[in-house]
Design a protein around this motif. Structure first.
Motif, mmCIF file in Angstrom:
data_model
loop_
_atom_site.group_PDB
_atom_site.id
_atom_site.type_symbol
_atom_site.label_atom_id
_atom_site.label_comp_id
_atom_site.label_asym_id
_atom_site.label_seq_id
_atom_site.Cartn_x
_atom_site.Cartn_y
_atom_site.Cartn_z
ATOM 1 N N ILE A 239 -14.433 46.922 -1.218
ATOM 2 C CA ILE A 239 -13.593 46.532 -2.354
ATOM 3 C C ILE A 239 -14.445 45.869 -3.431
ATOM 4 N N HIS A 240 -15.404 45.061 -3.018
ATOM 5 C CA HIS A 240 -16.266 44.369 -3.982
ATOM 6 C C HIS A 240 -17.062 45.378 -4.808
ATOM 7 N N VAL A 241 -17.626 46.390 -4.150
ATOM 8 C CA VAL A 241 -18.399 47.410 -4.879
ATOM 9 C C VAL A 241 -17.481 48.210 -5.793
ATOM 10 N N LEU A 242 -16.264 48.515 -5.329
ATOM 11 C CA LEU A 242 -15.309 49.247 -6.165
ATOM 12 C C LEU A 242 -14.925 48.421 -7.391
ATOM 13 N N LYS A 243 -14.766 47.122 -7.224
ATOM 14 C CA LYS A 243 -14.477 46.242 -8.360
ATOM 15 C C LYS A 243 -15.599 46.321 -9.399
ATOM 16 N N ASP A 244 -16.839 46.287 -8.931
ATOM 17 C CA ASP A 244 -17.971 46.361 -9.861
ATOM 18 C C ASP A 244 -17.934 47.655 -10.662
ATOM 19 N N GLU A 245 -17.540 48.750 -10.009
ATOM 20 C CA GLU A 245 -17.469 50.034 -10.716
ATOM 21 C C GLU A 245 -16.389 50.013 -11.796
ATOM 22 N N TYR A 246 -15.268 49.353 -11.502
ATOM 23 C CA TYR A 246 -14.202 49.276 -12.502
ATOM 24 C C TYR A 246 -14.557 48.306 -13.627
ATOM 25 N N ASN B 82 -9.967 58.974 -16.270
ATOM 26 C CA ASN B 82 -11.278 58.511 -16.717
ATOM 27 C C ASN B 82 -11.689 59.126 -18.050
ATOM 28 N N LEU B 83 -10.884 60.071 -18.567
ATOM 29 C CA LEU B 83 -11.194 60.710 -19.851
ATOM 30 C C LEU B 83 -10.548 59.947 -21.007
ATOM 31 N N PHE B 84 -9.235 59.767 -20.938
ATOM 32 C CA PHE B 84 -8.512 59.116 -22.031
ATOM 33 C C PHE B 84 -8.125 57.664 -21.726
ATOM 34 N N MET B 85 -8.321 57.225 -20.469
ATOM 35 C CA MET B 85 -8.098 55.832 -20.078
ATOM 36 C C MET B 85 -6.660 55.373 -20.304
ATOM 37 N N THR B 86 -5.693 56.273 -20.148
ATOM 38 C CA THR B 86 -4.302 55.876 -20.368
ATOM 39 C C THR B 86 -3.815 54.903 -19.301
ATOM 40 N N ASN B 87 -4.369 54.968 -18.077
ATOM 41 C CA ASN B 87 -3.911 54.069 -17.009
ATOM 42 C C ASN B 87 -4.998 53.085 -16.576
ATOM 43 N N GLU B 88 -5.879 52.726 -17.495
ATOM 44 C CA GLU B 88 -6.986 51.820 -17.200
ATOM 45 C C GLU B 88 -6.483 50.473 -16.668
ATOM 46 N N VAL B 89 -5.504 49.880 -17.349
ATOM 47 C CA VAL B 89 -4.971 48.579 -16.939
ATOM 48 C C VAL B 89 -4.305 48.690 -15.567
ATOM 49 N N GLU B 90 -3.482 49.711 -15.407
ATOM 50 C CA GLU B 90 -2.775 49.915 -14.137
ATOM 51 C C GLU B 90 -3.745 49.977 -12.964
ATOM 52 N N MET B 91 -4.770 50.825 -13.075
ATOM 53 C CA MET B 91 -5.687 51.032 -11.960
ATOM 54 C C MET B 91 -6.588 49.819 -11.733
ATOM 55 N N PHE B 92 -6.959 49.132 -12.784
ATOM 56 C CA PHE B 92 -7.778 47.927 -12.646
ATOM 57 C C PHE B 92 -7.046 46.909 -11.771
ATOM 58 N N TRP C 89 -11.438 41.746 -21.431
ATOM 59 C CA TRP C 89 -10.536 40.669 -21.837
ATOM 60 C C TRP C 89 -9.077 41.035 -21.586
ATOM 61 N N GLN C 90 -8.777 42.330 -21.612
ATOM 62 C CA GLN C 90 -7.401 42.777 -21.348
ATOM 63 C C GLN C 90 -7.032 42.607 -19.881
ATOM 64 N N MET C 91 -8.050 42.472 -19.017
ATOM 65 C CA MET C 91 -7.826 42.390 -17.571
ATOM 66 C C MET C 91 -7.853 40.944 -17.064
ATOM 67 N N VAL D 206 4.470 53.156 -20.587
ATOM 68 C CA VAL D 206 4.128 52.797 -19.206
ATOM 69 C C VAL D 206 3.083 51.687 -19.185
ATOM 70 N N ASN D 207 2.099 51.781 -20.071
ATOM 71 C CA ASN D 207 1.049 50.769 -20.132
ATOM 72 C C ASN D 207 1.636 49.379 -20.372
ATOM 73 N N ALA D 208 2.624 49.300 -21.251
ATOM 74 C CA ALA D 208 3.261 48.009 -21.538
ATOM 75 C C ALA D 208 3.943 47.451 -20.298
ATOM 76 N N LEU D 209 4.556 48.322 -19.489
ATOM 77 C CA LEU D 209 5.209 47.862 -18.261
ATOM 78 C C LEU D 209 4.210 47.203 -17.323
ATOM 79 N N PHE D 210 3.074 47.869 -17.093
ATOM 80 C CA PHE D 210 2.088 47.306 -16.171
ATOM 81 C C PHE D 210 1.515 45.999 -16.705
ATOM 82 N N GLN D 211 1.328 45.923 -18.011
ATOM 83 C CA GLN D 211 0.822 44.673 -18.562
ATOM 84 C C GLN D 211 1.828 43.542 -18.365
ATOM 85 N N LEU D 212 3.101 43.819 -18.574
ATOM 86 C CA LEU D 212 4.130 42.787 -18.378
ATOM 87 C C LEU D 212 4.144 42.306 -16.933
#
Length: 460
Positions: free
Chosen positions: A338-345, A297-307, A354-356, A124-130
């Motif tokens: 949204i700006h404050v939420l971005k800072d949190e992410y 937020n524990l294993f960060m499996t969807n970090e890219v997706e949510m960012f 760099w991945q984002m 799934v992570n690869a899909l979101f990155q693509l």
């Protein structure tokens, strides 16, 4: 090391020798020599590679890693198909950062052989990155290749195939939109039959509403009436109108713009402000909690997706503002939220920024902060302490508006009074995403407290 007969050494002696090699290139050369001539030794090849791989990748020395991976695949093909997850995820991420799409395609072929393995964290992570990097045709072909084996696997929890089926659906829906624009009438029944094949289980009436919204311009009065009458399908209407807006204004395909919108399909998020021009405003604490609840937020499996979804909120609310569906006042407050939420992410993903970097490649609503763009890029080859220092200096300039601080303080007081769920009493919206330590590595102790390594426990 080349004169030693490693078949006569114990596993512990091999591990110790490898761990004592200070130079990463020399360490990977040792692994290549070992697997070439002593493949029968009983060692965990992946574990030894992981200890060496990341420093090499971040220095740009990817060729040595590739050489070992190819040898490992050739020597232990079946084992690799069932162990590839961590390696392929890292390689794809690095290749995308380098815009090396040919090697990305090679890595995707490995995933296609066993897409069920590490489905959430890798497939799934690869899909979101693509999609986020703009490789839409590849994302579509990839979705066609992997959705069915994931769907048919009985051991997977949840519906991870839905990410791929939805990608196919959104592509076909965009084709319907182009058909409508050309003056032709789409066949709803045929479309439903085709989508049923991909487990998009919607009724004909829903598709009729979707096609209707694809064929009509935005009607502000109609939407305001739906809001006044609390009609839940107003969000579906806005969703389709947003897809059209993004396609026409930015030429962004439905499969990306829907990812910006789909976090806002929960009707209960809205209505804190009763006026029509503020109904779609979401208070910061509600917005932050909604995204927090959907982030691993524990294993960060969807970090890219949510960012990416956080960054996509600006497009959604710009659309609503330009359409007259949210006033200047509420739009301004939403921009602050949204700006404050971005800072949190950014805090959450500090070692992975760099991945984002794809967020700065999207069509820009505002002129991006050049320091932020550089910060994202520079985290690629910086150590964690240097990254943290730069990030702290940058975020120190970001001031949380007093209005949001008051909102957060009020939420804290309410949470502490909540005796039904005392866990919420520790909830701090400004601290939720501050990850002080790196992500859990596959060989680290599992955060669940089992005492096992992460790869032997919750990673699976």
């Amino acid at each position: 090391m080349y004169t030693i007969n490693w078949s006569e050494k114990t596993t512990d002696e091999i591990y110790e020798f490898h761990s004592n090699i200070a130079d990463d290139k020399e360490a990977i050369s040792f692994l290549i020599h070992l697997i070439k001539y002593y493949s029968q030794v009983e060692v965990d090849w992946i574990e030894m590679l992981v200890d060496t791989m990341n420093p090499l990748l971040e220095k740009g020395d990817i060729e040595e890693v590739e050489n070992f991976v190819e040898l490992y695949q050739q020597t232990f093909p079946e084992e690799y198909i069932n162990e590839y997850g961590f390696i392929e995820k890292e390689l794809i991420t690095h290749y995308l950062f380098r815009n090396d799409i040919e090697n990305v395609k090679k890595r995707l072929e490995i995933i296609k052989q066993n897409p069920v393995h590490d489905a959430d964290d890798v497939t799934v992570n690869a899909l979101f990155q693509l999609i986020y990097h703009g490789y839409y045709d590849i994302a579509l072909e990839y979705s066609h290749a992997v959705w069915k084996p994931i769907f048919e696997d009985e051991e997977l929890i949840g519906c991870p195939h839905f990410h791929f089926s939805t990608t196919i659906y959104l592509h076909e829906l965009e084709n319907i939109y182009q058909l409508i624009k050309s003056g032709k009438q789409p066949d709803i029944i045929s479309f439903k039959k085709e989508m049923d094949k991909y487990d998009i289980d919607e009724d004909t009436n829903m598709y009729r509403k979707v096609f209707h919204n694809l064929s009509r311009p935005l009607n502000k009065e109609d939407i305001e009436l739906k809001i006044k009458n609390k009609e839940s399908d107003v969000l579906l209407t806005l969703n389709i109108l947003f897809l059209k807006y993004m396609k026409e204004k930015y030429d962004i395909p439905f499969m990306l713009s829907d990812r910006f919108w789909n976090m806002l399909t929960v009707f209960d998020l809205f209505g804190t402000e009763k006026s029509a021009d503020g109904f779609l405003y979401i208070p910061y604490t509600i917005l932050e909690k909604h995204f927090r609840d959907n982030t691993d937020n524990l294993f960060m499996t969807n970090e890219v997706e949510m960012f990416g979804k956080v960054w996509g909120l600006n497009y959604v609310y710009t659309f609503l503002h330009e359409s007259g569906l949210i006033s200047d006042h509420y739009f301004s407050m939403m921009e602050e939220n949204i700006h404050v939420l971005k800072d949190e992410y950014i805090k959450m993903a500090f070692t992975s920024l760099w991945q984002m970097n794809f967020v700065h490649k999207w069509p820009q609503i505002y002129v991006p902060d050049p320091y932020e763009v550089r910060l994202f890029e520079e985290t690629y080859k910086k150590d964690e302490e240097e990254i943290k220092e730069k990030l702290d200096n940058y975020l120190a300039l970001m001031i949380t508006p007093g209005r949001i601080k008051e909102e957060i303080d009020a939420t804290r007081v309410t949470s502490k009074k909540n005796t039904i769920n005392p866990i919420d009493a520790d909830y701090d919206p400004l601290e939720t995403y501050v990850r002080k330590d790196p992500k859990t590595g596959r060989n680290d102790p599992c955060p669940c407290g089992s005492g096992k390594k992460y790869k032997k426990c919750c990673l699976k």
